[in-house]
Design an enzyme around this catalytic site. Structure first.
Site, PDB file in Angstrom:
ATOM      1  N   LYS A 189       0.852  -1.205   0.000  1.00  0.00           N
ATOM      2  CA  LYS A 189       0.000   0.000   0.000  1.00  0.00           C
ATOM      3  C   LYS A 189       0.882   1.248   0.000  1.00  0.00           C
ATOM      4  CE  LYS A 189      -1.810   1.377   4.065  1.00  0.00           C
ATOM      5  NZ  LYS A 189      -1.457   2.731   4.480  1.00  0.00           N
ATOM      6  N   ASN A 190       1.857   1.281   0.861  1.00  0.00           N
ATOM      7  CA  ASN A 190       2.639   2.506   1.044  1.00  0.00           C
ATOM      8  C   ASN A 190       3.641   2.769  -0.059  1.00  0.00           C
ATOM      9  OD1 ASN A 190       1.103   2.889   3.266  1.00  0.00           O
ATOM     10  ND2 ASN A 190       2.720   2.481   4.762  1.00  0.00           N
ATOM     11  N   CYS A 211      -4.695  12.045  13.348  1.00  0.00           N
ATOM     12  CA  CYS A 211      -5.357  10.735  13.385  1.00  0.00           C
ATOM     13  C   CYS A 211      -5.058  10.102  14.740  1.00  0.00           C
ATOM     14  CB  CYS A 211      -4.889   9.857  12.236  1.00  0.00           C
ATOM     15  SG  CYS A 211      -3.225   9.315  12.454  1.00  0.00           S
ATOM     16  N   ARG A 254      -8.322  -0.579   5.536  1.00  0.00           N
ATOM     17  CA  ARG A 254      -7.467   0.400   4.837  1.00  0.00           C
ATOM     18  C   ARG A 254      -6.124  -0.229   4.461  1.00  0.00           C
ATOM     19  NH1 ARG A 254      -6.801   6.028   7.699  1.00  0.00           N
ATOM     20  NH2 ARG A 254      -5.367   6.095   5.945  1.00  0.00           N
ATOM     21  N   ARG A 277      -4.381  10.952   4.937  1.00  0.00           N
ATOM     22  CA  ARG A 277      -3.376  12.012   4.951  1.00  0.00           C
ATOM     23  C   ARG A 277      -2.386  11.865   3.797  1.00  0.00           C
ATOM     24  NH1 ARG A 277      -0.426  13.673   7.967  1.00  0.00           N
ATOM     25  NH2 ARG A 277       1.654  13.167   7.292  1.00  0.00           N
ATOM     26  N   ASP A 299       5.137   0.644  12.150  1.00  0.00           N
ATOM     27  CA  ASP A 299       3.917   0.003  11.643  1.00  0.00           C
ATOM     28  C   ASP A 299       3.808  -1.454  12.042  1.00  0.00           C
ATOM     29  OD1 ASP A 299       3.781   1.800   8.482  1.00  0.00           O
ATOM     30  OD2 ASP A 299       3.316   2.353  10.538  1.00  0.00           O
ATOM     31  N   ARG A 346      -0.147  14.756  12.943  1.00  0.00           N
ATOM     32  CA  ARG A 346       0.514  14.363  11.700  1.00  0.00           C
ATOM     33  C   ARG A 346       0.900  15.646  10.938  1.00  0.00           C
ATOM     34  NH1 ARG A 346      -0.878   9.013  10.550  1.00  0.00           N
ATOM     35  NH2 ARG A 346       0.873   8.999   9.122  1.00  0.00           N
ATOM     36  N   PRO A 347       1.872  16.390  11.460  1.00  0.00           N
ATOM     37  CA  PRO A 347       2.214  17.670  10.832  1.00  0.00           C
ATOM     38  C   PRO A 347       2.807  17.474   9.433  1.00  0.00           C
ATOM     39  CG  PRO A 347       3.853  17.071  12.446  1.00  0.00           C
ATOM     40  CD  PRO A 347       2.746  16.072  12.590  1.00  0.00           C
ATOM     41  N   ASP A 397       4.995  20.115   8.305  1.00  0.00           N
ATOM     42  CA  ASP A 397       5.977  21.207   8.238  1.00  0.00           C
ATOM     43  C   ASP A 397       7.222  20.832   7.438  1.00  0.00           C
ATOM     44  OD1 ASP A 397       6.293  19.439  10.544  1.00  0.00           O
ATOM     45  OD2 ASP A 397       8.043  20.656  11.011  1.00  0.00           O
ATOM     46  N   ILE A 441       8.448   6.959  17.039  1.00  0.00           N
ATOM     47  CA  ILE A 441       8.069   7.675  15.816  1.00  0.00           C
ATOM     48  C   ILE A 441       6.776   8.467  15.996  1.00  0.00           C
ATOM     49  CG2 ILE A 441       7.530   7.435  13.355  1.00  0.00           C
ATOM     50  CD1 ILE A 441      10.446   6.750  14.099  1.00  0.00           C
TER      51      ILE A 441
HETATM   52  C1  EPZ Z   1       4.345   6.994   6.512  1.00  0.00           C
HETATM   53  O1  EPZ Z   1       3.572   8.014   7.138  1.00  0.00           O
HETATM   54  C2  EPZ Z   1       3.439   5.787   6.430  1.00  0.00           C
HETATM   55  N1  EPZ Z   1       2.280   6.114   5.599  1.00  0.00           N
HETATM   56  C3  EPZ Z   1       3.002   5.388   7.827  1.00  0.00           C
HETATM   57  O2  EPZ Z   1       2.241   4.196   7.718  1.00  0.00           O
HETATM   58  C4  EPZ Z   1       4.225   5.086   8.664  1.00  0.00           C
HETATM   59  O3  EPZ Z   1       3.814   4.798   9.988  1.00  0.00           O
HETATM   60  C5  EPZ Z   1       5.159   6.295   8.668  1.00  0.00           C
HETATM   61  O4  EPZ Z   1       5.484   6.660   7.310  1.00  0.00           O
HETATM   62  C6  EPZ Z   1       6.459   6.012   9.404  1.00  0.00           C
HETATM   63  O5  EPZ Z   1       7.111   4.951   8.815  1.00  0.00           O
HETATM   64  C7  EPZ Z   1       2.402   6.021   4.263  1.00  0.00           C
HETATM   65  O6  EPZ Z   1       3.436   5.685   3.732  1.00  0.00           O
HETATM   66  C8  EPZ Z   1       1.170   6.341   3.472  1.00  0.00           C
HETATM   67  P1  EPZ Z   1       6.486  10.277   8.551  1.00  0.00           P
HETATM   68  P2  EPZ Z   1       4.140   9.533   7.164  1.00  0.00           P
HETATM   69  O7  EPZ Z   1       6.368  11.556   7.811  1.00  0.00           O
HETATM   70  O8  EPZ Z   1       4.869   9.815   5.917  1.00  0.00           O
HETATM   71  C9  EPZ Z   1       6.850  13.510  11.979  1.00  0.00           C
HETATM   72  C10 EPZ Z   1       0.423   2.856   7.820  1.00  0.00           C
HETATM   73  O9  EPZ Z   1       0.288   2.130   8.784  1.00  0.00           O
HETATM   74  N2  EPZ Z   1       6.666  14.500  10.903  1.00  0.00           N
HETATM   75  O10 EPZ Z   1       7.641   9.376   8.248  1.00  0.00           O
HETATM   76  O11 EPZ Z   1       3.024  10.418   7.547  1.00  0.00           O
HETATM   77  C11 EPZ Z   1       5.589  12.694  12.224  1.00  0.00           C
HETATM   78  O12 EPZ Z   1       4.728  13.375  13.115  1.00  0.00           O
HETATM   79  C12 EPZ Z   1       0.859   4.272   8.023  1.00  0.00           C
HETATM   80  O13 EPZ Z   1       0.310   2.498   6.629  1.00  0.00           O
HETATM   81  C13 EPZ Z   1       6.857  15.860  11.206  1.00  0.00           C
HETATM   82  O14 EPZ Z   1       7.168  16.223  12.344  1.00  0.00           O
HETATM   83  O15 EPZ Z   1       5.158   9.443   8.379  1.00  0.00           O
HETATM   84  C14 EPZ Z   1       6.122  11.425  12.823  1.00  0.00           C
HETATM   85  O16 EPZ Z   1       6.356  11.618  14.198  1.00  0.00           O
HETATM   86  C15 EPZ Z   1       0.553   4.746   9.401  1.00  0.00           C
HETATM   87  N3  EPZ Z   1       6.675  16.771  10.215  1.00  0.00           N
HETATM   88  C16 EPZ Z   1       7.471  11.247  12.118  1.00  0.00           C
HETATM   89  O17 EPZ Z   1       7.804  12.528  11.569  1.00  0.00           O
HETATM   90  C17 EPZ Z   1       6.341  16.407   8.928  1.00  0.00           C
HETATM   91  O18 EPZ Z   1       6.216  17.285   8.063  1.00  0.00           O
HETATM   92  C18 EPZ Z   1       7.462  10.244  10.978  1.00  0.00           C
HETATM   93  O19 EPZ Z   1       6.419  10.614  10.118  1.00  0.00           O
HETATM   94  C19 EPZ Z   1       6.152  15.025   8.653  1.00  0.00           C
HETATM   95  C20 EPZ Z   1       6.332  14.098   9.650  1.00  0.00           C
END
Ligand code: EPZ
Length: 421
Positions: free
Chosen positions: A22-23, A117, A400, A93, A308, A122-123, A125, A330
């Site tokens: 999926k991802n 969520c 999902r 998202r 995950d 889920r920022p 920035d 994370i």
């Molecule tokens: C991806 O989410 C995955 N989703 C998530 O899987 C997965 O848990 C996550 O990566 C971590 O591996 C998809 O690929 C669609 P991140 P993503 O940006 O990209 C912080 C599932 O189960 N952050 O790597 O949203 C954030 O808050 C889903 O399929 C910022 O601070 O995750 C988190 O603490 C759930 N600012 C950390 O970074 C930002 O702009 C990692 O988030 C973006 C993220």
């Protein structure tokens, strides 16, 4: 809202085919739909709610996209709307992935801020940091991100966030940089396999990318990208989840068509817990000859233990012999499943981002509620091992991320049925 009713205690026996990732499929579908000047086909795409939600977003933009027999057929899109509205983005998202490609291709994007969520804030920035570095002007108004740029220009920027690298920010800014003018260096890039697959797809479209899968990704911008054909890799989190299903029921399960090299951290921990995993090519057989040992785990960005897989691992440790500590590094709220597992008799003490799990002899079935897709799978795993009946509600979370979950589990002997409501 559907529920899953599970009568636990059966040792699972048989084979489970692992579906496409999926991802990996989500960003690749966005790249195909918005960046491609001609048609693309993406194979081995799982039939999941998230895929159909993203198709809805892309169709709203004007992309012609169809899903048939595991293949996404994505049309060429000479002109597109550049607005992704709240009522679509709020459902998933990952819809925010359209920001970078729209900006790169059309110089404008108006994308709703994705909501938070259950697993925490889920920022975005870091996504915006990359876009601004590439020359975009960003405004936030009425819950929307307004991004504009006459022409994105290559830049060097660092995407390190409070928890290290960001998968989404890396994917989003990579999809912007491939059409930016000149050289881009993305530092502290996520190294997840899904990023490497996205880079492979973009390269097949004509992009010039080096270093995907390492902390620094270099890009030479090009003026145009053509459609291409690609096969999504197997889902490494689904594979980990079904290995846990075989282990938690003390069964003899073979997962088919997994990618071993993407699962190093999970396989290492399962092996340390005295769970035996024997590989033949892309297939793996899981058995538990003795008891399951309690083993500490810390989630981390790739190649560390994936967040995950944390909930599924916790379910497993509830029935291990001993005590272990699980640290979730994370996401800030990713222990919701602990409260539900406790209702089934699990002994879990949560303090902030750490959970101490003391293994118990057995769990008892109970009505429980899924809070996100991986927590939902953890509750299914616990239900498969628990004495009596477990009814998992809010199954839409599970749908999902897990294709045909009750079919795949019933085929290896689980007593599981979907209650449609
Ligand atoms: C991806 O989410 C995955 N989703 C998530 O899987 C997965 O848990 C996550 O990566 C971590 O591996 C998809 O690929 C669609 P991140 P993503 O940006 O990209 C912080 C599932 O189960 N952050 O790597 O949203 C954030 O808050 C889903 O399929 C910022 O601070 O995750 C988190 O603490 C759930 N600012 C950390 O970074 C930002 O702009 C990692 O988030 C973006 C993220």
């Amino acid at each position: 809202m559907d529920k899953l009713a599970i009568r636990g205690g059966k040792a699972l026996e048989g084979s489970i085919q692992i579906s496409g990732s999926k991802n990996a499929s989500l960003p690749i579908a966005v790249a195909a739909g918005i960046l491609g000047a001609s048609e693309s086909r993406i194979h081995n795409v799982p039939n999941l709610q998230d895929i159909h939600t993203l198709m809805g977003v892309l169709r709203h933009l004007g992309v012609e996209i169809e899903y048939a027999d595991g293949t996404l057929h994505v049309g060429a899109s000479p002109r597109l709307s550049v607005e992704a509205p709240y009522d679509l983005v709020r459902r998933m998202r990952a819809s925010v992935y359209v920001l970078g490609p729209l900006l790169a291709r059309f110089g404008r994007a108006r994308v709703s801020f994705p909501g938070g969520c259950a697993i925490g804030a889920r920022p975005v920035d870091l996504h915006l940091r990359g876009m601004e570095a590439l020359g975009a002007s960003i405004r936030i108004e009425h819950g929307y991100i307004l991004a504009e740029a006459d022409r994105l220009r290559g830049a060097r920027f660092n995407l390190e966030g409070p928890r290290g690298a960001s998968v989404g920010a890396t994917a989003n800014t990579l999809m912007a940089a491939v059409l930016a003018e000149g050289h881009t260096e993305i530092e502290c890039a996520a190294m997840e396999p899904e990023i490497a697959d996205l880079a492979d797809f973009l390269t097949q479209m004509g992009a010039k990318i080096d270093g995907a899968g390492t902390p620094v990704i270099s890009v030479e911008g090009v003026s145009k990208l053509r459609g291409t054909e690609y096969k999504a890799p197997p889902d490494r989190i689904e594979a980990a989840s079904y290995l846990a299903a075989g282990a938690i029921t003390r069964g003899n399960v073979r997962i088919l068509g997994a990618e071993r090299k993407h699962m190093g951290a999970v396989l290492g921990k399962l092996t340390e817990a005295d769970i035996w995993i024997d590989w033949t090519g892309n297939d793996a057989q899981v058995t538990v000859p003795n008891g399951i040992r309690s083993v500490d785990v810390e989630t981390a960005t790739y190649p560390g233990f994936p967040t995950d897989a944390q909930a599924q691992y916790m379910a497993l440790m509830c029935l291990a012999e001993g005590r272990c500590e699980i640290a979730e590094n994370i996401f800030t709220e990713r222990f919701m499943h602990a409260l539900e597992l406790q209702r089934m008799g699990a002994q879990i003490a949560v303090t902030g981002s750490r959970a101490v799990v003391t293994g118990v002899e057995s769990l008892t079935g109970a009505p429980v509620m899924a809070s996100d897709l991986r927590a939902g799978m953890a509750l299914v795993l616990a239900g498969l091992a628990a004495k009596g009946e477990t009814v998992v509600s809010r199954v839409y979370h599970i749908d999902r991320g897990y294709e045909r979950i009750e079919e795949k589990l019933a085929a290896v002997g689980a007593d599981i049925r979907r209650i449609r409501e």
